[in-house]
Design an enzyme around this catalytic site. Structure first.
Site, PDB file in Angstrom:
ATOM      1  CB  CYS A 177      13.614-100.543  -9.178  1.00 26.90           C
ATOM      2  SG  CYS A 177      13.771 -98.922  -8.398  1.00 26.90           S
ATOM      3  CG  HIS A 317      15.196-105.718  -6.209  1.00 23.01           C
ATOM      4  ND1 HIS A 317      15.571-105.088  -7.375  1.00 23.01           N
ATOM      5  CD2 HIS A 317      14.483-104.792  -5.506  1.00 23.01           C
ATOM      6  CE1 HIS A 317      15.104-103.846  -7.390  1.00 23.01           C
ATOM      7  NE2 HIS A 317      14.446-103.636  -6.253  1.00 23.01           N
ATOM      8  CD  GLU A 328      15.249-110.312  -3.574  1.00 22.56           C
ATOM      9  OE1 GLU A 328      15.668-109.245  -3.078  1.00 22.56           O
ATOM     10  OE2 GLU A 328      15.619-110.735  -4.693  1.00 22.56           O
ATOM     11  CE  LYS A 349      19.038-102.973  -6.351  1.00 20.71           C
ATOM     12  NZ  LYS A 349      18.909-104.321  -6.945  1.00 20.71           N
ATOM     13  CG  HIS A 354      18.363 -99.506  -6.035  1.00 19.66           C
ATOM     14  ND1 HIS A 354      18.237 -99.958  -7.334  1.00 19.66           N
ATOM     15  CD2 HIS A 354      17.126 -99.657  -5.478  1.00 19.66           C
ATOM     16  CE1 HIS A 354      16.996-100.344  -7.556  1.00 19.66           C
ATOM     17  NE2 HIS A 354      16.305-100.177  -6.446  1.00 19.66           N
ATOM     18  CG  PHE A 412       9.202 -97.644  -5.121  1.00 18.46           C
ATOM     19  CD1 PHE A 412       9.326 -98.640  -4.165  1.00 18.46           C
ATOM     20  CD2 PHE A 412       9.850 -96.449  -4.894  1.00 18.46           C
ATOM     21  CE1 PHE A 412      10.084 -98.455  -3.017  1.00 18.46           C
ATOM     22  CE2 PHE A 412      10.608 -96.240  -3.742  1.00 18.46           C
ATOM     23  CZ  PHE A 412      10.722 -97.249  -2.809  1.00 18.46           C
TER      24      PHE A 412
END
Length: 426
Positions: A177, A317, A328, A349, A354, A412
């Site tokens: 991502c 994010h 985060e 998002k 996402h 990830f």
């Protein structure tokens, strides 16, 4: 910056001159942006395929691009082409079939989708062989050669190169991502090195299919708030229960500032710097001490020559998963200290879902539009989590001049990339 055309390390300044976008809010940056800043959601119940038995039945799908028969690969190409064409048109660079620079594409992993596997497995004549051997035997009949594009990692970039005439071998990358942000990093560095004066950076993903949903469900990463789709993605909120998968594409034309000014291009923003740092801790979880995420932000600010106090706004994010949002917040606090409480933060998002591989590209476009418009998009569905005391911009958004944006992308596998954009220096 030490000058308008050289940064604090003496490198060429890199400008953004073109933007393109496709999201679940619509095709085209103006459509998506107008809906984003008014707090509209593109998340909805999935109608493309049956969702019986699935834990998650919602997504941010792109439904207005007809791809028949449907395949994630073909939809990704359609979205990537649309975003790239829009960005090139805005930049007014090159000429038809000749973009004067390389192409860097963030692309999903290449693989057959379940309908393809079912078709190959089901051909008469393979009886007596076990499943995989039977599928291979059927594949060797050459009856499925038209599916080859689905398993060639470079298929999307090859298609874009042919469509836009980019120079040299196109580069396909996949850093989970963080992929979209990685394309910007590679384009920035190529221009700084003097390898090129322009680069086309594109990210696209259309992973909303049954297999994709099941994979992320098995990781307990998806929201299961199916009853009210528009309220499912709630980054930084208490009660958040996972992210919402989505489709989309983003494209940016990057140019050396000198070259852009010389040809009279409009400067939309400056790419001040990028940084990345990997995390080997776990396939899906960050190191508990946040070292890699913190390191990625610090490397980015150092590369940009930006002090943490200069960050006006964070395009987070912000996935809406319990762990990612907590990490985060922790990482931003480690870098910005107490000032973080007063730095506006948004997660796109919450409205578009996402977009996975494309997220860094899509959110980079939104970051530049934030600078241009002086409008901070909201984080809808926000219900403050007392453990994450952030200045999350609530619905209906906020008007505020923004000179410098930090855009975060954490993937990830511990792949973390951040980008700093700023307004053109006066």
């Amino acid at each position: 910056m030490t000058s308008r055309t050289r940064d604090h390390k003496g490198r060429p300044v890199v400008a953004v001159t073109g933007l393109g976008l496709v999201t679940s809010l619509g095709a085209g940056k103006h459509t998506s942006w107008a809906r984003l800043v008014t707090g509209q959601s593109g998340v909805k119940s999935i109608t493309r395929f049956p969702t019986d038995g699935l834990k998650t039945t919602i997504a941010g799908t792109v439904d207005d691009m007809d791809v028949a028969p449907y395949s994630a690969h073909d939809l990704a190409i359609r979205m990537a082409e649309a975003a790239a064409a829009e960005a090139i048109a805005q930049a007014r660079i090159g000429r038809p079939l000749h973009f004067p620079g390389p192409l860097i594409v963030a692309t999903p992993p290449s693989e057959f989708e379940w309908p393809h596997l079912r078709a190959m497995h089901g051909v008469p004549g393979g009886e007596g062989l076990d499943g995989y051997a039977r599928m291979l035997a059927n594949a060797r009949t050459r009856a499925f050669d038209d599916l080859a594009r689905h398993i060639r990692f470079a298929a999307i970039s090859d298609r874009l190169k042919a469509a836009f005439g980019t120079q040299g071998e196109p580069l396909s990358i996949c850093t989970a991502c963080a992929s979209g942000a990685t394309t910007i990093q590679l384009g920035l560095e190529a221009i700084r090195r003097g390898d090129t004066e322009a680069a086309l950076c594109v990210g696209a993903d259309a992973t909303v299919h049954p297999e994709g949903l099941i994979r992320f469900s098995l990781l307990s990463a998806l929201s299961t708030a199916n009853d009210e789709p528009t309220k499912a993605s709630k980054p930084f909120s208490k009660g958040r229960d996972g992210f919402v998968m989505a489709e989309g594409a983003g494209a940016l034309v990057l140019e050396s500032y000198d070259a852009a000014r010389a040809r009279g291009a409009r400067i939309l923003a400056i790419v001040r710097g990028c940084g990345e740092k990997a995390d080997e801790h776990h396939r899906t979880r960050s190191r508990p001490d946040g070292a890699a995420v913190i390191g990625a932000i610090r490397k980015t600010l150092d590369d940009a020559g930006v002090h943490p106090d200069e960050i006006d706004y964070v395009n987070a994010h912000g996935t809406s998963t319990p762990e990612n949002d907590r990490m985060e917040y922790f990482a931003l606090g480690a870098v910005m200290g107490d000032r973080l409480r007063n730095v506006p933060v948004s997660s796109n998002k919450s409205m578009i879902g996402h977009t996975l591989i494309a997220a860094g590209s899509v959110e980079a476009v939104f970051s530049v539009l934030t600078i241009e418009s002086a409008k901070l998009p909201p984080t809808i569905n926000y219900d403050p989590d007392p453990e994450l005391p952030l200045d999350v911009v609530p619905d209906p958004g906020r008007e505020s001049p923004v000179a410098t944006v930090l855009s975060n992308s954490f993937g990830f596998g511990g792949q973390n990339v951040c980008v700093v954009f700023s307004a053109e220096p006066a």
